[in-house]
Design a protein around this motif. Structure first.
Motif, PDB file in Angstrom:
ATOM      1  N   ILE A  22      42.885  35.807  37.855  1.00  0.00           N
ATOM      2  CA  ILE A  22      43.492  36.360  36.555  1.00  0.00           C
ATOM      3  C   ILE A  22      43.228  37.951  36.708  1.00  0.00           C
ATOM      4  CG2 ILE A  22      42.721  36.676  34.098  1.00  0.00           C
ATOM      5  CD1 ILE A  22      41.344  34.020  34.335  1.00  0.00           C
ATOM      6  N   ILE A  23      44.234  38.735  36.086  1.00  0.00           N
ATOM      7  CA  ILE A  23      44.483  40.187  36.055  1.00  0.00           C
ATOM      8  C   ILE A  23      44.467  40.547  34.786  1.00  0.00           C
ATOM      9  CG2 ILE A  23      45.837  42.017  36.572  1.00  0.00           C
ATOM     10  CD1 ILE A  23      47.102  40.352  38.949  1.00  0.00           C
ATOM     11  N   LYS A  28      41.512  46.877  33.799  1.00  0.00           N
ATOM     12  CA  LYS A  28      41.573  47.380  34.979  1.00  0.00           C
ATOM     13  C   LYS A  28      40.504  46.237  35.844  1.00  0.00           C
ATOM     14  CE  LYS A  28      43.169  51.926  34.848  1.00  0.00           C
ATOM     15  NZ  LYS A  28      43.911  52.034  33.550  1.00  0.00           N
ATOM     16  N   ARG A  29      40.683  45.111  35.564  1.00  0.00           N
ATOM     17  CA  ARG A  29      39.678  44.014  36.179  1.00  0.00           C
ATOM     18  C   ARG A  29      40.393  42.791  36.725  1.00  0.00           C
ATOM     19  NH1 ARG A  29      35.741  43.500  31.092  1.00  0.00           N
ATOM     20  NH2 ARG A  29      34.737  45.496  31.132  1.00  0.00           N
ATOM     21  N   CYS A  30      40.085  42.230  37.769  1.00  0.00           N
ATOM     22  CA  CYS A  30      40.543  40.998  38.205  1.00  0.00           C
ATOM     23  C   CYS A  30      39.334  39.886  38.456  1.00  0.00           C
ATOM     24  CB  CYS A  30      41.614  41.111  39.189  1.00  0.00           C
ATOM     25  SG  CYS A  30      41.006  42.106  40.513  1.00  0.00           S
ATOM     26  N   ALA A  31      39.922  38.806  38.735  1.00  0.00           N
ATOM     27  CA  ALA A  31      38.804  37.771  38.946  1.00  0.00           C
ATOM     28  C   ALA A  31      39.530  36.616  39.596  1.00  0.00           C
ATOM     29  CB  ALA A  31      38.218  37.240  37.763  1.00  0.00           C
ATOM     30  N   LEU A  32      38.922  35.848  40.625  1.00  0.00           N
ATOM     31  CA  LEU A  32      39.379  34.758  41.366  1.00  0.00           C
ATOM     32  C   LEU A  32      38.328  33.805  41.543  1.00  0.00           C
ATOM     33  CD1 LEU A  32      41.879  33.935  43.055  1.00  0.00           C
ATOM     34  CD2 LEU A  32      40.640  34.972  45.073  1.00  0.00           C
ATOM     35  N   ALA A  58      34.472  29.803  33.240  1.00  0.00           N
ATOM     36  CA  ALA A  58      33.604  31.092  34.102  1.00  0.00           C
ATOM     37  C   ALA A  58      34.207  32.187  34.589  1.00  0.00           C
ATOM     38  CB  ALA A  58      33.083  30.238  35.414  1.00  0.00           C
ATOM     39  N   LEU A  59      35.548  32.083  34.735  1.00  0.00           N
ATOM     40  CA  LEU A  59      36.464  33.326  35.074  1.00  0.00           C
ATOM     41  C   LEU A  59      36.626  34.222  33.758  1.00  0.00           C
ATOM     42  CD1 LEU A  59      39.194  31.877  37.151  1.00  0.00           C
ATOM     43  CD2 LEU A  59      37.591  33.740  38.056  1.00  0.00           C
ATOM     44  N   LEU A  73      46.108  38.646  29.479  1.00  0.00           N
ATOM     45  CA  LEU A  73      45.744  38.342  30.859  1.00  0.00           C
ATOM     46  C   LEU A  73      46.941  37.729  31.497  1.00  0.00           C
ATOM     47  CD1 LEU A  73      42.286  36.460  30.018  1.00  0.00           C
ATOM     48  CD2 LEU A  73      42.597  38.708  30.415  1.00  0.00           C
ATOM     49  N   GLU A  74      46.882  38.043  32.809  1.00  0.00           N
ATOM     50  CA  GLU A  74      47.984  37.446  33.533  1.00  0.00           C
ATOM     51  C   GLU A  74      47.112  36.338  34.508  1.00  0.00           C
ATOM     52  OE1 GLU A  74      50.108  40.575  35.465  1.00  0.00           O
ATOM     53  OE2 GLU A  74      50.517  41.433  33.507  1.00  0.00           O
ATOM     54  N   VAL A  75      47.881  35.212  34.786  1.00  0.00           N
ATOM     55  CA  VAL A  75      47.125  34.186  35.476  1.00  0.00           C
ATOM     56  C   VAL A  75      47.968  33.983  36.738  1.00  0.00           C
ATOM     57  CG1 VAL A  75      46.236  31.876  35.793  1.00  0.00           C
ATOM     58  CG2 VAL A  75      45.895  33.281  33.832  1.00  0.00           C
ATOM     59  N   VAL A  76      47.540  34.146  37.961  1.00  0.00           N
ATOM     60  CA  VAL A  76      48.367  33.707  39.185  1.00  0.00           C
ATOM     61  C   VAL A  76      47.493  32.347  39.984  1.00  0.00           C
ATOM     62  CG1 VAL A  76      49.301  36.032  39.567  1.00  0.00           C
ATOM     63  CG2 VAL A  76      47.215  35.474  40.631  1.00  0.00           C
ATOM     64  N   ALA A  77      48.367  31.533  40.502  1.00  0.00           N
ATOM     65  CA  ALA A  77      47.655  30.390  41.076  1.00  0.00           C
ATOM     66  C   ALA A  77      48.316  30.145  42.447  1.00  0.00           C
ATOM     67  CB  ALA A  77      47.632  29.385  40.204  1.00  0.00           C
ATOM     68  N   ALA A  78      47.520  29.635  43.457  1.00  0.00           N
ATOM     69  CA  ALA A  78      48.141  29.148  44.960  1.00  0.00           C
ATOM     70  C   ALA A  78      47.381  27.918  45.019  1.00  0.00           C
ATOM     71  CB  ALA A  78      48.205  30.125  45.732  1.00  0.00           C
ATOM     72  N   GLY A  79      47.745  27.046  46.132  1.00  0.00           N
ATOM     73  CA  GLY A  79      47.061  25.928  46.623  1.00  0.00           C
ATOM     74  C   GLY A  79      47.601  24.698  45.982  1.00  0.00           C
ATOM     75  N   GLY A  80      46.687  23.727  46.394  1.00  0.00           N
ATOM     76  CA  GLY A  80      47.072  22.275  45.911  1.00  0.00           C
ATOM     77  C   GLY A  80      47.771  21.685  46.812  1.00  0.00           C
TER      78      GLY A  80
END
Length: 142
Positions: A22-23, A28-32, A58-59, A73-80
């Motif tokens: 999440i950006i 000016k924060r991000c979380a993963l 939690a994020l 908020l902008e969400v990015v995802a990968a995997g699965g």
């Protein structure tokens, strides 16, 4: 799970796991979060972020975001990924993780700006906190 600012770079290497980033540009924060499984078992305290169902709230808490902030908020995802033949591994962990991620995005009303999920190869997600830029990449098979 990590929350970053400044020069921090957050990254996760993923197979069937899902990485949720999440950006928050204004702050000016991000979380993963690197999530191994979709749903926490019944009776879970809600703090084990290995589960998508626990990681998303939690994020949001880690970023200090309230429901009125979610539109920023902008969400990015990968995997699965499905790394194994379905005959050998009928659990479909990657698919379940993607479904849980999509359900959480809808539940919280979060906007996904980029998603590199599924497939049969692992992936990497990286968030550069200084520039608020993200990268996702499929890993090469050996």
């Amino acid at each position: 799970m990590a929350v970053g600012t400044g020069d921090m770079v957050l990254t996760a290497l993923l197979g069937s796991c899902v990485g949720i980033g999440i950006i928050w540009r204004r702050k000016k924060r991000c979380a993963l979060a690197h999530c191994l499984l979709a749903e926490a078992p019944a009776g879970d305290s809600g703090i084990d972020v290995r589960y998508v169902s626990n990681a998303v709230p939690a994020l949001l808490r880690g970023l200090g975001a309230r429901p009125e902030d979610y539109a920023e908020l902008e969400v990015v995802a990968a995997g699965g990924a499905s790394l194994f033949d379905r005959v050998q591994s009928p659990l479909r962990v990657g698919e379940r993780n993607i479904v849980a991620f999509e359900r959480a995005m809808q539940s919280y009303g979060l906007r996904v700006v980029h998603q590199l999920t599924g497939g049969s190869l692992g992936s990497r997600i990286t968030l550069h906190c200084a520039t608020l830029v993200y990268e996702t990449k499929r890993l090469q098979s050996s």
